[in-house]
Design an enzyme around this catalytic site. Structure first.
Site: not given
Lengths: 193, 294
Positions: A77, A104, A169, A171
């Site tokens: 990201c 972005r 993501h 994670e």
């Protein structure tokens, strides 16, 4: 040992994933903390914040020195934005490691953030549970960049040599496959030197 | 199929804000100063808490024009405040496209018994707390991020410290309880049982926890981080000070390098006047914003 850039953002989540992969990790806030690392993860967070703090304490130069020697880097990201050579509507380039153009907030504001099962061939047949939060996407890449995943005709995961980038993501999930893929990149780079 | 507004993406945005500073701003110019200084988000307001406190009367959601102009000015996330229990102000903020809603005691409560059912919204919410029970009640209602209440608009960090120590202390206590005492603990905390069990097992709140309410200096911010905050809100502390740009930047560095006293010493130099502080004991009960919320 893999370093996780700990200036701002979700660095603890990456450390949690690395631990589950059996990899030791260390938080990186200053150049002298980078000495013993074989790979670096740049986490999600705010790319403007991370970029400013990178430059302020000279971490950008320290990272570029290591990558010139072949250190693999994985950005998620905001981390992907920090690694890009070109960011739309933004002239502050921080690391410029990958030959990509990034947009972005490419999918909109927070109310448009989403989860989706994303097919990623290099991770196997089972789609990856991808979490997109105010996520960027990759508008275009040079031919030396491999496209690993697309969603809604937008590029969301790429690899260029020792550099790996994801707009989502991993994670924030319990699926270790992306981190295991990066672990392999780090091991390959180590055995190559 | 893609799914929007899930618990994971609501909670996930707060995870991305961690280790960062969220700054109160009232104009697009201030928002740009905050972004330039490295804020990870801004809170769009008509007035900062110190001015709300000074003005008195009923404090409401900001004019949508103010919020939209700030959203246009910056690329970082923009938060906005709704009154406690005012779910229509929240519907309006969601329709504007703000990235996070603060159901905030800084504004005058619109409901004296009930908070907003935050599960009803796709936009995530942050709520204030003074103790673990209050934090878990808000999470039970759907808050995806928690902050201490502190005492807003005072420039006095003592209440934020008290609330952070209270929450952290209660988490440690809960973690060490035997399982058969958890139901009574939930009863005494006035907190949902399933969340009490989760905190007992994990030793942490189920969502990100920021400090707020009285942070005025880099040292205040680092103090809150060392006490266990995931990040810091600075309300009046920046734009009520002598040199907002410099102070904002210093507080951002202090939150990243909160354990590095040399960096803290460096960034604390020559910041100009801090905001004027208020001693808490001089406030009457009615003036204490932290008492708002149920």
């Amino acid at each position: 040992m893999i370093g996780v850039l700990a200036l701002q953002g979700a660095f603890l989540e990456h450390q949690r994933m690395l631990k589950k992969c059996g990899v030791e990790s260390v938080q990186i806030r200053k150049p002298d903390e980078m000495e013993n690392i074989d790979g670096l993860i740049i986490p999600g967070g705010e790319s403007t914040t991370i970029t400013k703090l990178l430059i302020e304490y000279g971490l950008d130069k320290a990272i570029l020195e290591k990558t010139a020697q072949g250190m693999p880097v994985f950005g998620t990201c905001a981390g992907l934005i920090v690694m890009a050579k070109n960011v739309a509507n933004n002239n502050q380039i921080s690391l410029g490691l990958m030959d990509i153009n990034v947009q972005r907030n490419g999918f909109g504001r927070q109310v448009d953030s989403f989860e989706v099962d994303l097919p990623v061939d290099v991770l196997g047949a089972i789609p990856f549970p991808a979490v997109f939060i105010r996520a960027p996407f990759v508008e275009s890449v040079k031919p030396n960049v491999g496209i690993l995943a697309e969603y809604d005709k937008k590029i969301v995961m790429i690899r260029q040599g020792n550099f790996l980038g994801a707009a989502f993501h991993p994670e924030l999930t319990d699926d270790l496959r992306v981190h295991l893929y990066f672990r392999q990149m780090v091991e390959d780079a180590k055995s190559a030197t | 199929m893609a799914e929007k507004g899930t618990w994971t993406v609501k909670k996930g945005l707060a995870e991305m804000l961690k280790g960062g500073v969220i700054m109160d701003v009232t104009t697009p110019e201030q928002a740009k100063i905050a972004e330039e200084a490295g804020a990870c988000a801004v809170m769009a307001l008509e007035r900062v808490p110190a001015d709300i406190r000074a003005a008195g009367g009923v404090a409401r959601m900001a004019d949508p024009t103010v919020i939209l102009r700030i959203m246009d000015a910056v690329t970082i996330p923009v938060m906005a405040k709704a009154r406690i229990g005012h779910f229509v102000e929240s519907q309006i903020l969601e329709a504007l496209g703000v990235d996070y809603i603060d159901e905030s005691e800084v504004l005058t409560p619109a409901d004296d018994k009930f908070h907003i059912n935050k599960h009803d919204f796709k936009v995530p919410f942050v709520c204030g707390c003074r103790n673990l029970g209050e934090a878990l009640r808000r999470i039970g209602e759907g808050a995806a991020m928690i902050r201490t209440k502190g005492e807003p608009g005072t420039g006095n960090v003592v209440e934020a410290v008290k609330h952070m120590r209270q929450v952290m202390g209660e988490i440690r206590w809960l973690q060490n309880l035997p399982e058969d005492e958890l139901m009574t603990a939930a009863k005494n905390l006035v907190a949902p049982y399933d969340l009490v069990v989760e905190v007992h097992k994990t030793g942490k709140l189920p969502v990100v926890n920021f400090a707020a309410g009285g942070v005025a200096t880099p040292a205040d911010a680092a103090l809150m981080m060392q006490l266990g905050s995931d990040g810091v809100f600075v309300g009046s502390g920046i734009f009520k000070s002598g040199d907002p740009a410099k102070r904002a930047k210093a507080i951002v560095s202090a939150v990243t390098h909160y354990n590095d006293a040399k960096v803290l010493a460096e960034v604390s130099k020559d910041l100009g006047e801090a905001m004027v502080g208020i001693e808490i004991s001089t406030l009457s009960d009615a003036e204490r914003m932290q008492e708002r919320g149920w």
